[in-house]
Design an enzyme around this catalytic site. Structure first.
Site, PDB file in Angstrom:
ATOM      1  CG  PHE A 109       4.352  41.033  12.484  1.00  0.00           C
ATOM      2  CD1 PHE A 109       5.423  40.469  13.150  1.00  0.00           C
ATOM      3  CD2 PHE A 109       3.730  42.148  13.038  1.00  0.00           C
ATOM      4  CE1 PHE A 109       5.858  40.995  14.353  1.00  0.00           C
ATOM      5  CE2 PHE A 109       4.170  42.676  14.238  1.00  0.00           C
ATOM      6  CZ  PHE A 109       5.232  42.096  14.894  1.00  0.00           C
ATOM      7  CD  GLU A 110       7.423  35.600   6.621  1.00  0.00           C
ATOM      8  OE1 GLU A 110       8.004  35.612   7.712  1.00  0.00           O
ATOM      9  OE2 GLU A 110       7.790  34.937   5.656  1.00  0.00           O
ATOM     10  CB  THR A 111       0.967  37.077  10.046  1.00  0.00           C
ATOM     11  OG1 THR A 111       1.119  38.388  10.607  1.00  0.00           O
ATOM     12  CG2 THR A 111       1.777  36.090  10.854  1.00  0.00           C
TER      13      THR A 111
ATOM     14  CG  ASN B  59       7.789  31.737   4.403  1.00  0.00           C
ATOM     15  OD1 ASN B  59       7.850  30.512   4.443  1.00  0.00           O
ATOM     16  ND2 ASN B  59       7.907  32.487   5.478  1.00  0.00           N
TER      17      ASN B  59
END
Lengths: 308, 253
Positions: B50-52, A109
């Site tokens: 979080f990755e967000t 990612n």
């Protein structure tokens, strides 16, 4: 600037104009939310093929396009179904070359994000530690081992990505293409700046003053945007912050229905080719299903003073 | 008979590894439970993110997916993916990432990409996502696994996310500044890594599990001689997990 810049288009025309056969397209950039499913299904209806797809955790649009045989290559960190895991169409394409072989350029990612950011800045490469030590870099033309010229530290050169088109779903945009987005935007901004063309689909087209009253939430300035399409529920079954939540049942149904290629064909026939446009798709879903996904626990953002 | 499930034990066992003040990079499922229960029981100053890019959400209700809008509500900050990994790798932070995988080797390297040979795989999994980044950048990694021979293998089919690489100081020599797996939390017990060799060993078994059971279910040779029995979940831990963290049993099942 005048309000009417000619950027507002219906989705079918915008896809026809901007998503060319053989193009590299970045989408699914909000990780798991804001997935431009309406645009993806329109690409499938128009049978636009030989695509290169670029994304981080890309969710099921990559699986759907691969299942439709429209994808030549994916440059991605993750292709599957965020609710159930495996992407069955993706598996068939990689494992069996069905319905056509698929080249996979593995990424993580972060490295996809950095590669797009490098593209946005007009640089040929990004520098990263990750995915150092991973098999991702083995036989992968997008990664080269390098040493830091200052410290000698072992690092990776990550090839910049400049997609032909980025498709981004947001809550709002104005006629000039200024697109407003809040919530989990992921690497949408990096992709918008890196891409040659940008297509915004949004829940609502709003007057310019709505954007300008809250400009810190603008994701991408209008002069980088080539088309704006108003597509309510355009990300369903993925969520859009403040508009609707994730339709888990749809992900589960898609997973079960695509285990077998004939069943997958049937699913595409029903939900993509069997409807003319997004309005018909929504009518097929039914009002009560949509109502169930709407905001039940309001949490309004604050408003701030911008004046002097 | 125990009065708790394996899942509850796993969440609590992982949660106990968290220190107050840690910054926790959570996904969903077990990692969400472990991070939240640790914060509510013994590490109130731990921060979940979080990755967000959502940092410190209210978590009044558990998010069911990383895409769940609840991840981005009541947060101290909503940033993006680039920022999330900049935080995960930040030198000032003791960040802990929770991961899972299809295969793990004796040095805690994990595979979430393929089974079988890479060019013509038997099974193609979704791939790294952010797992490789987390394994590379975090101060420490906690890995959740089902304890099965086919998952604990001598040789991975594909190394997606680096652990201690070939053991010893190989991770450092490969260019890593920090990190590496802290523990593997399974349905049978807790595996840790030897100080020098970085090879996996059995540190704790859950009450009722024999160390030999772990050896039988591990596809490589594993030292079980040092295993102690893990502490039973305390009443306060179970109460917090069941009544405060996941009262609807969305993840506990």
């Amino acid at each position: 600037m005048s309000e009417d810049t000619g950027k507002i288009q219906d989705l079918a025309s915008a896809i026809k104009r901007l998503a060319r056969p053989g193009a590299s397209i970045a989408l699914g950039l909000g990780l798991e939310g804001f997935v431009p499913f309406a645009a993806v299904h329109e690409i499938m209806r128009q049978n636009i093929g030989r695509l290169t797809l670029i994304g981080p955790i890309s969710n099921i649009p990559f699986d759907q396009l691969a299942g439709a045989g429209l994808v030549e290559r994916v440059i991605a960190a993750w292709v599957g179904n965020v609710s159930t895991g495996l992407g069955h169409c993706y598996r068939r394409a990689v494992e069996k070359g069905f319905p056509r072989p698929l080249e996979v350029i593995n990424h993580s990612n972060f490295s996809v994000g950095l590669a797009l950011e490098a593209g946005a800045r007009g640089l040929p490469l990004a520098v990263s530690q990750s995915p150092l030590g991973s098999d991702i870099v083995r036989d992968n033309p997008h990664f080269m081992h390098m040493e830091c010229p200052f410290s000698g530290r072992k690092l990776l050169a990550v090839k910049a990505l400049k997609p032909d088109l980025a498709i981004i779903h947001t809550q709002r945009a104005d006629a000039q293409g200024n697109a407003m987005c809040w919530g989990a935007v992921g690497i949408s901004r990096q992709a918008a700046y890196a891409a040659e063309r940008v297509l915004i689909t949004c829940e609502e087209i709003v007057p310019g003053e709505v954007i300008r009253a809250d400009p810190d939430r603008t994701l991408v300035p209008g002069f980088l945007v080539d088309a704006v399409c108003e597509v309510p529920w355009g990300a369903h079954p993925a969520p859009v912050q403040g508009y609707y939540g994730l339709d888990n049942a749809m992900y589960v149904d898609y997973s079960q229905s695509t285990r077998d290629p004939h069943q997958a064909e049937k699913w595409f026939g029903e939900w993509v080719h069997g409807v003319k446009n997004r309005e018909e798709y929504l009518a097929k879903l039914g009002r009560s299903r949509l109502n169930d996904l709407m905001v039940k626990h309001p949490a309004r953002g604050g408003s701030v003073e911008y004046g002097w | 008979m125990s009065n708790y499930t394996k899942k509850e034990m796993m969440a609590l066992a992982a949660g106990r590894l968290v220190r107050n003040g840690d910054v926790l990079f959570a996904g969903t499922g077990l990692s969400m439970l472990a991070a939240t229960v640790a914060k509510r029981v013994h590490a109130p100053d731990a921060t979940v993110f979080f990755e967000t890019g959502g940092i410190d959400p209210s978590l009044e209700e558990l998010p069911l997916a990383v895409a769940d809008p609840r991840v981005m509500v009541g947060t101290a900050m909503n940033s993006g993916l680039i920022e999330a990994f900049s935080i995960l790798g930040h030198r000032r932070l003791r960040s802990i990432a929770f991961l899972g995988a299809a295969q793990i080797d004796p040095y805690g390297n994990i595979n979430s990409t393929v089974l079988g040979g890479y060019p013509k795989p038997k099974v193609r999994f979704p791939g790294s996502g952010g797992a490789c980044d987390a394994a590379s950048l975090a101060h420490a990694v906690i890995i959740f696994m089902q304890h099965e021979r086919r998952r604990f293998v001598e040789q991975l089919d594909y190394l997606t996310s680096p652990g201690w690489l070939q053991g010893g100081d190989s991770r450092q020599r490969a260019g890593f500044k920090r990190g590496g797996p802290l523990a593997v939390v399974t349905n049978l017990g807790i595996m840790k890594f030897e100080e020098e060799t970085k090879r996996m060993y059995l540190a704790e078994v859950y009450p009722g599990v024999a160390p030999e059971q772990v050896a039988e279910n591990t596809g490589f040779e594993v030292d079980i001689s040092r295993a102690v029995v893990a502490q039973d979940p305390g009443e306060d831990e179970l109460y917090t997990l069941r009544e405060k963290v996941d009262p609807q049993r969305l993840i506990l099942g």
